[in-house]
Every structure is written in structure tokens, then in C-alpha cells.
Write a protein that holds these residues in place. Structure first.
Motif, PDB file in Angstrom:
ATOM      1  N   ALA A   1       8.766  31.271  15.806  1.00  0.00           N
ATOM      2  CA  ALA A   1       7.828  30.538  16.662  1.00  0.00           C
ATOM      3  C   ALA A   1       6.875  31.493  17.373  1.00  0.00           C
ATOM      4  CB  ALA A   1       8.601  29.699  17.678  1.00  0.00           C
ATOM      5  N   GLY A   2       7.403  32.638  17.808  1.00  0.00           N
ATOM      6  CA  GLY A   2       6.563  33.632  18.472  1.00  0.00           C
ATOM      7  C   GLY A   2       5.487  34.173  17.555  1.00  0.00           C
ATOM      8  N   LEU A   3       5.851  34.414  16.300  1.00  0.00           N
ATOM      9  CA  LEU A   3       4.861  34.888  15.331  1.00  0.00           C
ATOM     10  C   LEU A   3       3.785  33.836  15.087  1.00  0.00           C
ATOM     11  CD1 LEU A   3       7.029  36.699  12.615  1.00  0.00           C
ATOM     12  CD2 LEU A   3       5.358  37.762  14.127  1.00  0.00           C
ATOM     13  N   ALA A   4       4.204  32.580  14.970  1.00  0.00           N
ATOM     14  CA  ALA A   4       3.243  31.503  14.739  1.00  0.00           C
ATOM     15  C   ALA A   4       2.254  31.401  15.900  1.00  0.00           C
ATOM     16  CB  ALA A   4       3.977  30.181  14.542  1.00  0.00           C
ATOM     17  N   TRP A   5       2.757  31.482  17.129  1.00  0.00           N
ATOM     18  CA  TRP A   5       1.898  31.412  18.312  1.00  0.00           C
ATOM     19  C   TRP A   5       0.921  32.592  18.351  1.00  0.00           C
ATOM     20  CZ3 TRP A   5      -0.248  28.494  21.643  1.00  0.00           C
ATOM     21  CH2 TRP A   5      -0.706  28.969  22.871  1.00  0.00           C
ATOM     22  N   GLN A   6       1.431  33.783  18.042  1.00  0.00           N
ATOM     23  CA  GLN A   6       0.566  34.966  18.029  1.00  0.00           C
ATOM     24  C   GLN A   6      -0.519  34.830  16.973  1.00  0.00           C
ATOM     25  OE1 GLN A   6       2.674  38.661  17.422  1.00  0.00           O
ATOM     26  NE2 GLN A   6       0.794  39.799  16.983  1.00  0.00           N
TER      27      GLN A   6
ATOM     28  N   VAL B   1       1.512  34.689   8.621  1.00  0.00           N
ATOM     29  CA  VAL B   1       1.150  35.887   7.867  1.00  0.00           C
ATOM     30  C   VAL B   1       0.191  36.752   8.679  1.00  0.00           C
ATOM     31  CG1 VAL B   1      -0.014  36.755   5.795  1.00  0.00           C
ATOM     32  CG2 VAL B   1       1.570  34.832   5.620  1.00  0.00           C
ATOM     33  N   THR B   2      -0.747  36.137   9.377  1.00  0.00           N
ATOM     34  CA  THR B   2      -1.681  36.896  10.212  1.00  0.00           C
ATOM     35  C   THR B   2      -0.935  37.708  11.261  1.00  0.00           C
ATOM     36  OG1 THR B   2      -3.439  35.255   9.891  1.00  0.00           O
ATOM     37  CG2 THR B   2      -3.631  36.703  11.808  1.00  0.00           C
ATOM     38  N   ALA B   3       0.015  37.070  11.937  1.00  0.00           N
ATOM     39  CA  ALA B   3       0.793  37.767  12.963  1.00  0.00           C
ATOM     40  C   ALA B   3       1.670  38.852  12.351  1.00  0.00           C
ATOM     41  CB  ALA B   3       1.650  36.771  13.734  1.00  0.00           C
ATOM     42  N   ALA B   4       2.266  38.558  11.197  1.00  0.00           N
ATOM     43  CA  ALA B   4       3.142  39.542  10.547  1.00  0.00           C
ATOM     44  C   ALA B   4       2.348  40.756  10.068  1.00  0.00           C
ATOM     45  CB  ALA B   4       3.887  38.890   9.385  1.00  0.00           C
ATOM     46  N   LEU B   5       1.134  40.535   9.605  1.00  0.00           N
ATOM     47  CA  LEU B   5       0.290  41.659   9.198  1.00  0.00           C
ATOM     48  C   LEU B   5      -0.013  42.558  10.393  1.00  0.00           C
ATOM     49  CD1 LEU B   5      -2.178  39.814   6.793  1.00  0.00           C
ATOM     50  CD2 LEU B   5      -0.728  41.746   6.154  1.00  0.00           C
TER      51      LEU B   5
END
Length: 620
Positions: A571-576, A610-614
Motif C-alpha cells: 500500500a505504501g508503494l502504491a501511495w508513493q 512499478v513507478t514507486a519500485a523503480l
């Protein structure tokens, strides 16, 4: 001279007419399977239940099968690019579907890791075998057909065929046939991409009963791309590199640890001061003990390994693998690797290729037969192989689970452990990660006890984790427990120590030294970061079949995979990802996954993740 065919069905008919309807077929391990011939025999038996077909095999190669949307979009184009023309094996598809005909049996002695874990038929028909025993088991079952993929060469009108990638068991059963202990038909399928390897596997045409040779049945070799090396694997490989002595002998098992070890040796040889600096940061206490090998390679190493892979060629290029034994610097029994590896072998100059010899597995994995010669050659040998788990008392678990399910196989691991104890100055090095993820949690790979063993504790020698080296050969149980605790993850040390003390195997007063109480992934990551940043420890040290964009995506997708175990992280990655739009480079990566212009909710969610993970992958 052999009968030459252009049609797989015709060669299958020829084999059945020649051998009969009770077919006992020995398939070479991995790359060397003659897929079109095998599929034609399978089709005949599936259509005619009077034909009994038994297939003995190991390491059945299959294209990856992506599951999630992201997996499909990432790996789908890679599969098409690298495996698109590779013919699937019909028996494998039938096994997965639970639809193997009653008159057909498939028996394997080594699985691709985890491939058949939940397939009852495969589990029930698995044979637990040392690699060197496989040939004798084939012969005892009445082996009568060996279909093998071969390379072809015609010089002055004379045709010869090379067993190339799989001399392993084929040369051993051919020797038995020459001695009158076996009677089988050797049939070949010619492949234009297969390197023609000189040596014992370079055979005259009359060794073969039949040959399938046609452009219609030529196909691209199975070429699994190299996987990126994690910090954990690099730490293991670097520790193992400190065990290898100049002038010695090297064997490396399958997997990323082998690549990490080879790159560790390259850094040690070419950038010695850098290597010493890396090891000081990596070792507990920050000092280099006298026991660690840090010098560059003047005499160099001799390689003898059942499996050859691309890292060995990297060691040759670096001037490390250069100690000759009868003009040879590297003996192997089978090979498998990416396209660049096959191309390098195909294009190698004859004088260079002559220094790499493919041999039977009885040569690489045992010292029996020409024992005096092998003993003189295999000095200061280091046999490095992988384990899944180890116990505090020094047993290794490498092939299966305590409920009896087989993950992979024993393969050659016991063979090399036995050699380590039989050869003067030799050591068996078993490498394992200290932990593994399990659902939302993490579990220790070092256990107090486990209900299955591959290598028993009386053959304990050297274990290596990302946290260091445990030399346990000839040590008392208490000393072994103490050494294994020091290379365990600190999140589990206290409980493991308690169990050992409760069993009376460790003094109540014993405490783990403070220097070994900081065994956490964060310390490993920090220790390797300077070398990572300087390019000394690249994710793909020996090249990659992944594109630059795919290489950028891989660490991001790994971050996403890890986050899936913890909903809050996801959820944190999605928000970021929703708050911070992608930059131009990230938009290239999103386009590669078809997420640059999302059309529905799932695509929008994946785009944000994916944007946050990159972004997170660039933080290091």
C-alpha cells in the motif's frame, strides 16, 4: 554408417522397428535432449498402447510459465525472444496435466528446482541417485535407446558428430557398450547452434544407428538468461573466493553463487586492493584473518566441474583459470547457459577450445579410474556447491524436504563431498543463504535439526553464508554448533543457541561473540554498497540477454515481489507511486510493461507500484 532421416516420425518408426515395442530410453540431462525424436517416440506410444515407453531423464528444460499480469508482460517478450523456437517436450506437458498414458513412464533423478514439487507422478517415479550412479541404473533397467542432440562437422567428406553439451552419462554407457556390458542404439539429432566440442565426445558417424538431420528440425538452443546477483549471493561468493588457493582446483555448482564466486575471484585477481577492502568491510570485526586467501593468481587454477557455465569462460578471460593438466585447463561433463555462452564456444579458436575438454561424469565427479593422475591434478581442490539448509550440527539439506518431497536432486553433490575427503588438501564448500522468505515472515536456513539430510553431519566440512565461513571439519559437536551460530542470521541466533543448550550440545555459559551478533541484511548491504557503486560487483558480471530496460526493471520487480508479503508495504508503494509521477527513464520501463497508457484500474495500480519500485531500486 548411420541411416540419415529428415522426418522425426520416420526415425521413430526406424527405432521401433529396430529395437522393438519395449523402449527403454535414456535421455541426456538438460540441453542434450533430442526433442523432436523424443516427441516422435512419445507420439507413437501415445497412439499405440502396445508400445511400452520408459523415459529416463534429468533436468527437463521448460520455458518459464508466467502467472501474474506483470510476470506475463515482463517475461512474455523474453520468452519469445530467447525460447520462441524451442520445441516443448510432450511428456513434460502431459506430466503437468496429469495425462501421461498408462504405457508411458517418466523417471528422473534430478529435477529443475521446484519444478515437480507438487506433481505426484513425478515425485513417485523419482530415483534418488548420485550423478555417477545414473548410468549404471540405466543399464540395469535394460537401456536400449539413447537419443542425443549433437553438433556435426564434415571434413574432407568425412562426417563426425560431437556429443557437445552432454558427454556426462553418454560416454559412460558407450564405454559399457564397447565392453559388451550393454546393447543400445545411439541416435542423434543434429543442431546447428550446438558447439562442436573436441575430445572424447568427438565421435565417428558409425557410432550412431540413425541421425535426424534437417533444417525443419533445427531449433534454437534452450538458453536461460543469467539472473542478477543479489547482495546476499555476492557476500556468499566473496567469502567463498577467500577459500580458493592459487595453484589449486575449482569446481562450482549451479546457480548465482557460482557467478558471484567467479566475479569475486576476478576482483581479487585484477583489483586486489579493492578486494581486500571489500572483505574488510564484509568480515565481522573488519580485519582480514590469516586464513583468508587474498593474493592474485600467479600459477592459476585448473577447473574440473560436472557443469560448465559462462562464469568459467570469464575466469579464463581474466587469466585465473590457466593451470594446465595435460594441456587442458577445464574439464566438464555438461553445459548450459545463455546464448552468448554457446556463441563463445562456437566461435572459439581451435587451440583455445582444445584446452576445454568434455568428459564422462565418471571422470569429473570421481577419482576412481586413473586415480594417481587425478590426485596429482586435483591439488588444493575447492568443491563449491549449494545447499538449501544446514543444521547446527553440520548436516546439509540440498535436494528435498522433510516430508519426502523432492525439490531437485542429489546430483553430484555427494560425489564432490566424497572427493574433498579423499584428496589431500581438498575441501567441500557448501553455500547457503542464512534465511529465506516464508509467506509474510522470514525463516532461518540454519536449523537445530531437520527431518531430511542430503549430506550427513559426519561429512561436514565448510559452510558459507552471507555472514561468513564456518570451518567445521574434524571439530567437536560443541565447536561445530558455535561455528554455525556465528554464520546464522542474528534474528535467529538466540533461539538456535537455546535449542543447542537444551540438548546439551553447547555449554550453558557459551555466548556468541559480539562481532557475530550483527548478522543482519542491512550490514551486508552497507558493506557491499561502495563496490556496487564502483561497478566492481555488477548484477550481471558476465553479460546478460536482458535488454537495458529489462535490467532496470528487474530490481524494481523484485522489490514488488518482496512487498507482496506485507500488505502495508504494498500500500505504501502504491501511495508513493500515485504521488510522484514517473520521469522519462521510468516511462520507458512502464512502456515495456504496457503500463505507459493504463486503460483500467488494474493497470493504473500496477503503474503506480512499478513507478514507486523503480524509484526505490535507485536508492540502493
Amino acid at each position: 554408417m548411420p541411416n540419415v532421416f529428415s522426418d522425426p516420425e520416420a526415425i521413430a518408426e526406424h527405432v521401433i522397428r529396430d529395437v522393438g515395442t519395449d523402449l527403454v530410453v535414456g535421455l541426456p540431462l538438460g540441453l542434450g535432449k533430442a526433442n523432436h525424436i523424443v516427441n516422435a517416440l512419445y507420439a507413437r506410444a501415445a497412439a499405440d498402447r502396445s508400445i511400452k515407453l520408459t523415459l529416463f531423464s534429468a533436468l527437463t528444460l521448460e520455458k518459464p510459465r508466467p502467472k501474474s499480469l506483470l510476470e506475463q508482460r515482463f517475461i512474455g517478450p523474453v520468452i519469445d525472444r530467447l525460447f520462441g523456437g524451442y520445441p516443448d517436450l510432450a511428456y513434460a506437458a502431459a506430466l503437468h496435466a496429469g495425462a501421461l498414458p498408462a504405457n508411458i513412464k517418466v523417471i528422473e533423478f534430478f529435477f529443475l528446482a521446484g519444478q515437480w514439487l507438487y506433481q505426484p507422478f513425478a515425485q513417485q517415479n523419482y530415483i534418488s541417485a548420485n550423478y555417477t550412479h545414473a548410468a549404471s541404473y540405466l543399464l540395469s533397467r535394460g537401456l536400449n535407446v539413447v537419443p542425443q542432440l549433437v553438433a556435426k562437422r564434415v571434413i574432407d567428406g568425412v562426417t563426425r558428430y560431437s556429443l557437445s553439451c552432454n558427454t556426462d552419462t553418454t560416454l559412460d554407457v558407450l564405454r559399457a557398450r564397447a565392453q559388451g556390458r550393454a546393447s543400445f542404439k545411439l541416435v542423434a539429432q543434429v543442431n546447428s547452434e550446438l558447439p562442436f566440442m573436441p575430445g572424447a565426445g568427438d565421435l565417428p558417424a558409425d557410432e550412431f544407428a540413425a541421425v535426424l538431420d534437417s533444417p525443419e528440425t533445427d531449433f534454437p538452443l534452450f538458453a536461460p538468461p543469467s539472473e542478477p546477483i543479489s547482495d546476499t549471493k555476492y557476500a556468499i561468493g566473496l567469502h567463498a573466493a577467500g577459500l580458493v588457493r592459487d595453484g589449486g582446483t575449482l569446481q562450482i555448482g549451479i546457480g548465482q553463487v557460482g557467478d558471484a564466486l567467479a566475479q569475486g575471484l576476478v576482483v581479487r585477481h585484477r583489483d586486489n586492493a579493492q578486494y581486500r577492502g571489500i572483505m574488510k568491510r564484509l568480515l565481522p570485526g573488519g580485519e582480514l584473518p590469516a586464513s583468508i586467501e587474498t593474493a592474485p593468481f600467479e600459477t592459476g587454477l585448473y577447473g574440473v566441474s560436472e557443469m560448465l557455465f559462462e562464469a568459467f569462460l570469464g575466469l579464463v578471460e581474466a587469466g585465473i583459470l590457466k593451470r594446465e593438466v595435460d594441456g587442458v585447463i577445464l574439464h566438464g561433463a555438461f553445459f548450459l547457459g545463455p546464448k552468448a555462452f554457446y556463441r563463445a564456444l562456437r566461435e572459439a579458436a581451435p587451440e583455445r577450445l582444445a584446452r576445454i575438454q568434455m568428459m564422462p561424469v565418471s571422470f569429473t565427479n570421481e577419482i576412481y579410474g586413473e586415480e594417481d593422475t587425478k590426485r596429482r591434478a586435483r591439488v588444493e581442490a575447492r568443491f563449491v556447491n549449494n545447499a538449501m539448509m544446514a543444521t547446527l550440527l553440520g548436516a546439509a539439506i540440498s535436494d528435498g524436504l522433510e516430508n519426502g518431497q523432492v525439490v531437485s536432486g542429489v546430483g553430484g553433490q555427494y560425489n564432490f563431498v566424497a572427493q574433498a575427503f579423499a584428496l589431500e588438501g581438498a575441501r567441500s564448500v557448501l553455500a547457503l543463504e542464512a534465511t529465506h522468505p516464508s509467506g509474510k515472515a522470514v525463516q532461518s536456513n540454519i536449523r537445530w535439526s531437520y527431518g531430511h539430510e542430503t549430506i550427513p553431519r559426519h561429512l561436514r566440512d565448510v559452510f558459507v553464508t552471507e555472514y561468513g565461513v564456518a570451518d567445521v571439519r574434524g571439530k567437536s559437536d560443541a565447536d561445530v554448533v558455535a561455528a554455525m551460530l556465528q554464520v546464522a542470521d542474528s534474528r535467529f541466533q538466540s533461539e538456535l543457541m537455546r535449542q543447542a543448550k537444551e540438548a546439551g550440545k553447547l555449554a550453558r555459559s557459551y555466548e556468541i561473540p559480539a562481532a557475530h551478533r550483527d548478522n543482519y541484511p542491512e550490514r551486508i548491504r552497507a558493506a557491499l554498497k561502495p563496490a556496487r557503486d564502483e561497478g566492481l560487483l555488477p548484477s550481471f558480471p558476465f553479460g546478460s540477454d536482458f535488454t537495458d530496460i529489462e535490467q532496470r526493471l528487474i530490481p524494481a520487480l523484485q522489490i514488488l515481489q518482496d512487498a507482496q508479503r506485507t500488505p502495508l508495504k504494498l500500500a505504501g508503494l502504491a501511495w508513493q507511486g500515485m504521488r510522484h509521477p514517473p520521469d522519462a527513464a521510468d516511462r520507458e520501463c512502464l512502456a515495456r510493461l504496457g503500463l505507459d497508457k493504463p486503460t483500467h484500474f488494474a493497470e493504473r495500480a500496477y503503474r503506480a507500484l512499478v513507478t514507486a519500485a523503480l524509484a526505490k531500486s535507485r536508492e540502493g
